[in-house]
Design a protein around this motif. Structure first.
Motif, PDB file in Angstrom:
ATOM      1  N   PHE A  60      32.969  26.538 -10.997  1.00  0.00           N
ATOM      2  CA  PHE A  60      31.517  26.265 -10.941  1.00  0.00           C
ATOM      3  C   PHE A  60      30.941  27.517 -10.391  1.00  0.00           C
ATOM      4  O   PHE A  60      31.393  27.758  -9.354  1.00  0.00           O
ATOM      5  N   LEU A  61      29.931  28.207 -11.249  1.00  0.00           N
ATOM      6  CA  LEU A  61      29.116  29.148 -10.796  1.00  0.00           C
ATOM      7  C   LEU A  61      28.249  28.632  -9.676  1.00  0.00           C
ATOM      8  O   LEU A  61      27.547  27.459 -10.055  1.00  0.00           O
ATOM      9  N   VAL A  62      27.980  29.164  -8.756  1.00  0.00           N
ATOM     10  CA  VAL A  62      26.856  28.873  -7.401  1.00  0.00           C
ATOM     11  C   VAL A  62      25.745  29.670  -7.602  1.00  0.00           C
ATOM     12  O   VAL A  62      26.223  30.719  -7.239  1.00  0.00           O
ATOM     13  N   ARG A  63      24.728  29.196  -7.474  1.00  0.00           N
ATOM     14  CA  ARG A  63      23.470  30.162  -7.761  1.00  0.00           C
ATOM     15  C   ARG A  63      22.507  29.631  -6.695  1.00  0.00           C
ATOM     16  O   ARG A  63      22.288  28.292  -6.411  1.00  0.00           O
ATOM     17  N   THR A  64      21.645  30.149  -6.296  1.00  0.00           N
ATOM     18  CA  THR A  64      20.318  29.924  -5.548  1.00  0.00           C
ATOM     19  C   THR A  64      19.236  29.317  -6.435  1.00  0.00           C
ATOM     20  O   THR A  64      19.051  29.935  -7.618  1.00  0.00           O
ATOM     21  N   PRO A  65      18.791  28.135  -6.401  1.00  0.00           N
ATOM     22  CA  PRO A  65      17.909  27.529  -7.036  1.00  0.00           C
ATOM     23  C   PRO A  65      16.664  28.445  -7.402  1.00  0.00           C
ATOM     24  O   PRO A  65      16.088  29.012  -6.483  1.00  0.00           O
TER      25      PRO A  65
END
Length: 326
Positions: A60-65
């Motif tokens: 899962f790539l995790v990104r700032t919304p």
């Protein structure tokens, strides 16, 4: 020992590295207590040919919304894949500490996958590019391929197992958001049914009166005591109808003005439980209930808002508004 054949080589398409798609931990953080997680399937071409049943899960790539990120959606991705793949995208609750842990786990997983995949692609390229008549070199290259393939399977499985706790944690967070969305959809469906049932109830009436010499339609509810300060003294009362019947009768009547009984509006909004009469009317008929004209399209949404009040905080609208839209 029988010489190895090129036939053992599978077809490998171009590998697209996963690591560059995950930002560094210091660049990612929650906004409003949430982060954006995006399911990233590992390249099927390096996985599909294996016959040993080793399962490698996605990362899962995790990104700032960012503005426009949906709370829960599915993306149909065709970029860089021989066949389209479904990916899950979701905003999930997350602390800064958990976010950093998720990002670091994704980076470690992506690094391990990218490194061993690059080795596998290089071994495949060497084994497939040697001239057929160079039997000894071909044999060595195929042996190297076989060793790299076995190491690839082992490294992929170990990396997937190491990432498994974080993957499970993110899956659980996504499932919790799915459950919330499903419950919200269920409640909204129930609310729409209640609003539809209320619209069908034959409780509305109208009377034709004259206000300052102009024909006016006074609208009320038969089951709600009218506001005495607004009700006409000698009304011509019509039989009760549902909301669609009321609208049809008023459009046929074509009065200059509409006058809605404030007590009827207030009672209706109480039954709508948080939805204003104005929003309800627009939801049903896509027009303003005071003028029967369609409002200008909204830039943010083609649907009228549901919620709030259209009564200026007084509990009901009483009008003297021109009636148009014919």
């Amino acid at each position: 020992m029988e010489p190895m054949s090129r036939l053992v080589l599978p077809y490998l398409s171009t590998y697209k590295a996963s690591l560059p798609q995950q930002e560094a931990a210091e660049l990612v953080g929650p906004t409003g207590g949430k982060v954006h997680v995006l399911e990233h399937e590992l390249p099927w071409s390096l996985d599909a040919w294996r016959a040993d049943g080793v399962h490698v899960g996605p990362l899962f790539l995790v990104r700032t919304p960012r503005p426009g990120d949906a709370s829960l959606r599915f993306l149909f991705d065709t970029a860089g894949a021989p066949f389209p793949t479904w990916r899950e995208s979701c905003l999930v609750p997350c602390t800064a500490q958990t976010c950093r842990r998720w990002v670091e786990a994704a980076l470690a997983y992506a690094t391990a996958v990218d490194d061993i995949s690059a080795e596998l692609v290089a071994a495949h390229r060497r084994a497939s590019s040697i001239a057929r008549w160079r039997h000894l070199a071909t044999h060595r290259a195929l042996r190297g391929w076989e060793k790299t393939r076995q190491r690839y399977e082992r490294v992929m499985q170990e990396a997937s197992e190491a990432y498994k706790p974080v993957r499970r944690e993110i899956w659980q967070a996504i499932q919790a958001e799915k459950d919330k969305a499903a419950e919200h959809a269920r409640q909204e469906a129930q609310a729409r049914r209640r609003r539809a049932e209320l619209a069908e109830r034959p409780i509305w009436g109208w009377s034709s009166v004259a206000t300052n010499g102009q024909p006016t339609a006074y609208i009320f509810r038969h089951d709600v005591p009218a506001d005495d300060s607004l009700a006409p003294t000698s009304p011509q009362v019509n039989p009760p109808v549902g909301l669609a019947g009321l609208r049809h009768a008023l459009k046929a009547l074509k009065p200059i003005q509409l006058q809605w009984d404030s007590a009827a509006i207030s009672q209706t909004e109480r039954e709508l439980e948080g939805v204003s009469f104005e929003s309800w009317w627009r939801e049903l008929f896509s027009e303003d209930y005071r003028t029967f004209t369609s409002p200008p399209p909204s830039r943010s949404s083609s649907r009228p808002p549901i919620g709030g009040t259209g009564t200026g905080g007084t509990g009901g609208f009483t009008g003297g508004f021109s009636f148009g839209g014919y």
